[in-house]
Design a protein around this motif. Structure first.
Motif, PDB file in Angstrom:
ATOM      1  N   ILE A   3      34.311  70.699  51.813  1.00  0.00           N
ATOM      2  CA  ILE A   3      33.937  69.274  51.775  1.00  0.00           C
ATOM      3  C   ILE A   3      34.419  68.673  50.451  1.00  0.00           C
ATOM      4  O   ILE A   3      34.055  69.163  49.377  1.00  0.00           O
ATOM      5  CB  ILE A   3      32.409  69.097  51.914  1.00  0.00           C
ATOM      6  N   TRP A   4      35.223  67.653  50.545  1.00  0.00           N
ATOM      7  CA  TRP A   4      35.739  66.977  49.353  1.00  0.00           C
ATOM      8  C   TRP A   4      35.170  65.554  49.286  1.00  0.00           C
ATOM      9  O   TRP A   4      34.808  64.986  50.316  1.00  0.00           O
ATOM     10  CB  TRP A   4      37.271  66.880  49.394  1.00  0.00           C
ATOM     11  N   VAL A   5      35.157  65.028  48.055  1.00  0.00           N
ATOM     12  CA  VAL A   5      34.675  63.657  47.871  1.00  0.00           C
ATOM     13  C   VAL A   5      35.772  62.818  47.210  1.00  0.00           C
ATOM     14  O   VAL A   5      36.406  63.252  46.241  1.00  0.00           O
ATOM     15  CB  VAL A   5      33.394  63.646  46.993  1.00  0.00           C
ATOM     16  N   TYR A   6      35.997  61.647  47.770  1.00  0.00           N
ATOM     17  CA  TYR A   6      36.955  60.691  47.189  1.00  0.00           C
ATOM     18  C   TYR A   6      36.153  59.490  46.691  1.00  0.00           C
ATOM     19  O   TYR A   6      35.770  58.624  47.481  1.00  0.00           O
ATOM     20  CB  TYR A   6      37.969  60.289  48.262  1.00  0.00           C
ATOM     21  N   PRO A   7      35.851  59.463  45.390  1.00  0.00           N
ATOM     22  CA  PRO A   7      35.017  58.377  44.869  1.00  0.00           C
ATOM     23  C   PRO A   7      35.833  57.173  44.406  1.00  0.00           C
ATOM     24  O   PRO A   7      36.983  57.307  43.984  1.00  0.00           O
ATOM     25  CB  PRO A   7      34.326  59.031  43.660  1.00  0.00           C
ATOM     26  N   GLY A   8      35.232  56.007  44.473  1.00  0.00           N
ATOM     27  CA  GLY A   8      35.929  54.825  43.972  1.00  0.00           C
ATOM     28  C   GLY A   8      35.105  53.585  44.202  1.00  0.00           C
ATOM     29  O   GLY A   8      34.021  53.642  44.795  1.00  0.00           O
ATOM     30  N   SER A   9      35.641  52.468  43.730  1.00  0.00           N
ATOM     31  CA  SER A   9      34.914  51.222  43.962  1.00  0.00           C
ATOM     32  C   SER A   9      35.363  50.558  45.269  1.00  0.00           C
ATOM     33  O   SER A   9      34.614  49.817  45.872  1.00  0.00           O
ATOM     34  CB  SER A   9      35.085  50.270  42.775  1.00  0.00           C
ATOM     35  N   PHE A  10      36.594  50.803  45.670  1.00  0.00           N
ATOM     36  CA  PHE A  10      37.113  50.288  46.946  1.00  0.00           C
ATOM     37  C   PHE A  10      36.781  48.796  47.109  1.00  0.00           C
ATOM     38  O   PHE A  10      36.164  48.381  48.085  1.00  0.00           O
ATOM     39  CB  PHE A  10      36.575  51.119  48.126  1.00  0.00           C
ATOM     40  N   ASP A  11      37.243  48.035  46.148  1.00  0.00           N
ATOM     41  CA  ASP A  11      36.872  46.607  46.046  1.00  0.00           C
ATOM     42  C   ASP A  11      38.097  45.707  46.195  1.00  0.00           C
ATOM     43  O   ASP A  11      38.431  44.999  45.238  1.00  0.00           O
ATOM     44  CB  ASP A  11      36.189  46.397  44.684  1.00  0.00           C
ATOM     45  N   PRO A  12      38.804  45.694  47.316  1.00  0.00           N
ATOM     46  CA  PRO A  12      38.578  46.384  48.586  1.00  0.00           C
ATOM     47  C   PRO A  12      39.487  47.616  48.709  1.00  0.00           C
ATOM     48  O   PRO A  12      40.340  47.847  47.850  1.00  0.00           O
ATOM     49  CB  PRO A  12      39.043  45.313  49.595  1.00  0.00           C
ATOM     50  N   ILE A  13      39.305  48.371  49.806  1.00  0.00           N
ATOM     51  CA  ILE A  13      40.211  49.482  50.107  1.00  0.00           C
ATOM     52  C   ILE A  13      41.631  48.931  50.291  1.00  0.00           C
ATOM     53  O   ILE A  13      41.808  47.834  50.839  1.00  0.00           O
ATOM     54  CB  ILE A  13      39.774  50.278  51.365  1.00  0.00           C
ATOM     55  N   THR A  14      42.619  49.689  49.799  1.00  0.00           N
ATOM     56  CA  THR A  14      44.027  49.282  49.944  1.00  0.00           C
ATOM     57  C   THR A  14      44.787  50.381  50.690  1.00  0.00           C
ATOM     58  O   THR A  14      44.251  51.473  50.910  1.00  0.00           O
ATOM     59  CB  THR A  14      44.703  49.108  48.566  1.00  0.00           C
ATOM     60  N   LYS A  41      32.827  47.639  36.788  1.00  0.00           N
ATOM     61  CA  LYS A  41      33.904  46.745  37.221  1.00  0.00           C
ATOM     62  C   LYS A  41      33.401  45.415  37.809  1.00  0.00           C
ATOM     63  O   LYS A  41      34.194  44.535  38.088  1.00  0.00           O
ATOM     64  CB  LYS A  41      34.795  47.447  38.242  1.00  0.00           C
ATOM     65  N   ASN A  42      32.065  45.306  38.017  1.00  0.00           N
ATOM     66  CA  ASN A  42      31.527  44.061  38.550  1.00  0.00           C
ATOM     67  C   ASN A  42      32.243  43.635  39.835  1.00  0.00           C
ATOM     68  O   ASN A  42      33.031  42.691  39.823  1.00  0.00           O
ATOM     69  CB  ASN A  42      31.676  42.964  37.476  1.00  0.00           C
ATOM     70  N   PRO A  43      31.969  44.296  40.940  1.00  0.00           N
ATOM     71  CA  PRO A  43      32.764  44.093  42.156  1.00  0.00           C
ATOM     72  C   PRO A  43      32.703  42.679  42.731  1.00  0.00           C
ATOM     73  O   PRO A  43      31.695  41.996  42.607  1.00  0.00           O
ATOM     74  CB  PRO A  43      32.160  45.091  43.147  1.00  0.00           C
ATOM     75  N   VAL A  44      33.796  42.275  43.360  1.00  0.00           N
ATOM     76  CA  VAL A  44      33.870  40.980  44.026  1.00  0.00           C
ATOM     77  C   VAL A  44      33.199  41.096  45.401  1.00  0.00           C
ATOM     78  O   VAL A  44      32.445  40.219  45.818  1.00  0.00           O
ATOM     79  CB  VAL A  44      35.345  40.537  44.166  1.00  0.00           C
ATOM     80  N   PHE A  45      33.474  42.192  46.089  1.00  0.00           N
ATOM     81  CA  PHE A  45      32.866  42.414  47.402  1.00  0.00           C
ATOM     82  C   PHE A  45      31.548  43.174  47.190  1.00  0.00           C
ATOM     83  O   PHE A  45      31.485  44.107  46.377  1.00  0.00           O
ATOM     84  CB  PHE A  45      33.810  43.226  48.296  1.00  0.00           C
ATOM     85  N   THR A  46      30.504  42.768  47.918  1.00  0.00           N
ATOM     86  CA  THR A  46      29.214  43.453  47.785  1.00  0.00           C
ATOM     87  C   THR A  46      29.353  44.872  48.331  1.00  0.00           C
ATOM     88  O   THR A  46      30.333  45.184  49.027  1.00  0.00           O
ATOM     89  CB  THR A  46      28.120  42.733  48.601  1.00  0.00           C
ATOM     90  N   LEU A  47      28.370  45.692  48.036  1.00  0.00           N
ATOM     91  CA  LEU A  47      28.403  47.073  48.535  1.00  0.00           C
ATOM     92  C   LEU A  47      28.530  47.080  50.063  1.00  0.00           C
ATOM     93  O   LEU A  47      29.362  47.786  50.630  1.00  0.00           O
ATOM     94  CB  LEU A  47      27.139  47.822  48.102  1.00  0.00           C
ATOM     95  N   SER A 129      42.615  45.402  42.307  1.00  0.00           N
ATOM     96  CA  SER A 129      42.633  44.159  41.536  1.00  0.00           C
ATOM     97  C   SER A 129      43.877  43.330  41.859  1.00  0.00           C
ATOM     98  O   SER A 129      43.812  42.104  41.892  1.00  0.00           O
ATOM     99  CB  SER A 129      42.518  44.424  40.035  1.00  0.00           C
ATOM    100  N   ALA A 130      45.011  44.000  42.122  1.00  0.00           N
ATOM    101  CA  ALA A 130      46.225  43.262  42.497  1.00  0.00           C
ATOM    102  C   ALA A 130      46.006  42.550  43.840  1.00  0.00           C
ATOM    103  O   ALA A 130      46.376  41.379  44.000  1.00  0.00           O
ATOM    104  CB  ALA A 130      47.414  44.222  42.585  1.00  0.00           C
TER     105      ALA A 130
END
Ligand code: ADP
Length: 164
Positions: A3-14, A41-47, A129-130
């Motif tokens: 089991i692997w984990v890919y962590p990130g903010s995904f704000d949004p996924i690209t 990072k103070n996300p633009v999209f909510t969780l 961010s781009a």
């Protein structure tokens, strides 16, 4: 079971994230895409919005699970019985931060490995961010994010009146 984990903010996924997810799922049995709840990072999209976008983008991937977490990643990993963290590397600029995180996590839990995958050259310039900057300024995001979430991203900026 690996089991692997890919962590990130995904704000949004690209599509850069998606490429890492597709390649990582070939090497493990289960990949947990773990969305950071609190981060600087103070996300633009909510969780909820980030999770919904991920669900849409990853709906046809049976080995992938979407979760959110707060607190220490190593604690989340233990709870999920996960052995490795997978991260993507784009440029040298990613390296310093990722090295620090990997060493900190190793120090917290020597059993957990952090693994790095080099970006697909087609997405080496791509970041959340781009995408946000393009969407905000009426730029074209075709090919940069999964098709099924494109409209939601553009609509978010229209709704906030931020599109120039
Ligand atoms: P971003 O850095 O775009 O805001 P995240 O913080 O959500 O994205 O990053 C989560 C992980 O995805 C990190 O390991 C990051 O290096 C990786 N990543 C992001 N974009 C790409 C890309 N275009 N190619 C490869 N890896 C990427």
């Amino acid at each position: 079971m690996k089991i692997w984990v890919y962590p990130g903010s995904f704000d949004p996924i690209t599509n850069g994230h998606l490429d890492i997810i597709d390649r990582a799922t070939k090497l493990c049995d289960k990949l947990i895409v773990a969305v950071l709840v609190n981060h600087s990072k103070n996300p633009v999209f909510t969780l909820d919005e980030r999770v919904e976008l991920l669900k849409c983008a990853l709906k046809d991937k049976p080995k992938v699970e979407i979760e959110s977490f707060s607190g220490l990643l190593v604690d989340f990993m233990k709870k999920k019985n996960a052995s490795s963290i997978i991260k993507g590397l784009r440029a040298v600029s990613d390296f310093e931060y990722e090295l620090q995180m990997a060493l900190l996590n190793k120090n917290l839990d020597p059993e957990i490995e952090t693994m790095f995958m080099m970006t697909n050259i087609n997405y080496s310039f791509l970041s959340s961010s781009a995408v946000r900057e393009l969407a905000k300024n009426g730029g074209n995001i075709d090919g940069l994010v999964p098709d099924c979430i494109k409209e939601t991203i553009l609509t978010k900026y229209k709704a906030t009146g931020e599109v120039k």
